[in-house]
Design a protein around this motif. Structure first.
Motif, PDB file in Angstrom:
ATOM      1  N   ARG A  80       0.833  -1.200   0.000  1.00 44.50           N
ATOM      2  CA  ARG A  80       0.000   0.000   0.000  1.00 44.50           C
ATOM      3  C   ARG A  80       0.872   1.257   0.000  1.00 44.50           C
ATOM      4  NH1 ARG A  80      -4.398   2.721  -1.568  1.00 44.50           N
ATOM      5  NH2 ARG A  80      -5.172   4.173   0.010  1.00 44.50           N
ATOM      6  N   LYS A  83       2.190   1.700  -3.435  1.00 43.92           N
ATOM      7  CA  LYS A  83       1.148   2.155  -4.358  1.00 43.92           C
ATOM      8  C   LYS A  83       0.932   3.661  -4.219  1.00 43.92           C
ATOM      9  CE  LYS A  83      -3.746   1.550  -5.537  1.00 43.92           C
ATOM     10  NZ  LYS A  83      -5.022   0.844  -5.199  1.00 43.92           N
ATOM     11  N   ASP A  86       3.964   5.535  -5.628  1.00 42.23           N
ATOM     12  CA  ASP A  86       3.944   5.583  -7.094  1.00 42.23           C
ATOM     13  C   ASP A  86       2.939   6.620  -7.602  1.00 42.23           C
ATOM     14  OD1 ASP A  86       5.904   3.674  -7.410  1.00 42.23           O
ATOM     15  OD2 ASP A  86       4.499   1.999  -7.612  1.00 42.23           O
TER      16      ASP A  86
END
Length: 238
Positions: A80, A83, A86
């Motif tokens: 997480r 993510k 990113d």
């Protein structure tokens, strides 16, 4: 062994951040859980280090420890964090701060709406000429995004507090930088609104996060001063 020694036995290096991390474990964990929590912290740290070798260091000790104290799954949480990283890395230039921001959002159990709110807050603060997206204040956007308080109220309160502080003795422009002033102002505002957060762990995490951010800034300033002093001394002696 003390909690601090247990951290060092797991390979954590001595630092101001490690002292705060050790305090967090001692204050928020049962003695019987110390080793388990510290081992979880090491796993969180190693997972982040594997993905971001140059961005992960002692300034992450406090956050990996706070993550370790929770019941969050290491693998799922690390994924997480990555993510969110990113998603946000192209929005802000300071990648180390983006990683800290991602850690904060996961620690605060933020959903995608919370991540989006970081960008909304960035724009809203900038419209009022308050730059919260700099190196040391960027993670603070994550803290503010977790507060169940409307954007206008946050901006109004922080602007009011920083204006008040700037006019106090010892808070002039030659003594306190704008980023430091924003951190002081934000810490006061977060403290005022913290009671609105129902999750005890998240509430504690927000307070500790600001401490960690301040420690990181002071450490960086000391390192910069030491480097500058060494350069000047070398120049004078040559």
């Amino acid at each position: 062994m003390t909690v601090y020694d247990l951290f060092k036995s797991e390979g954590f290096r001595a630092s101001d951040s490690l002292i705060v991390a050790a305090f967090q474990v001692a204050a928020q964990s049962q003695k019987s859980d110390y080793e388990r929590v510290i081992q979880r912290a090491r796993t969180f740290y190693d997972s982040m280090k594997a993905k971001h070798f140059f961005y992960t260091g002692a300034d992450d000790y406090i956050f990996v420890t706070m993550l370790a104290i929770t019941d969050l799954d290491v693998t799922a949480s690390t994924m997480r964090i990555e993510k969110i990283y990113d998603f946000l890395k192209n929005e802000f230039w300071t990648k180390n701060s983006v990683q800290t921001l991602a850690q904060l959002l996961v620690l605060g159990k933020s959903d995608d709406a919370g991540v989006d709110r970081v960008l909304v807050l960035r724009v809203a603060f900038r419209s009022e000429k308050i730059k919260m997206d700099k190196a040391y204040t960027l993670p603070i956007l994550g803290i503010l995004a977790l507060l169940p308080v409307d954007t206008n109220s946050l901006i109004r309160e922080i602007d009011s507090v920083q204006t008040f502080l700037r006019n106090q003795k010892g808070f002039g422009t030659f003594s306190v930088t704008q980023q430091e002033l924003l951190m002081f102002a934000t810490s006061m505002v977060v403290s005022d609104f913290a009671d609105k957060i129902k999750d005890d762990m998240v509430r504690a995490a927000l307070s500790t996060s600001i401490t960690s951010i301040m420690i990181a800034q002071q450490t960086a300033m000391i390192a910069m001063l030491a480097t500058t002093t060494a350069a000047v001394s070398s120049s004078v002696s040559s």
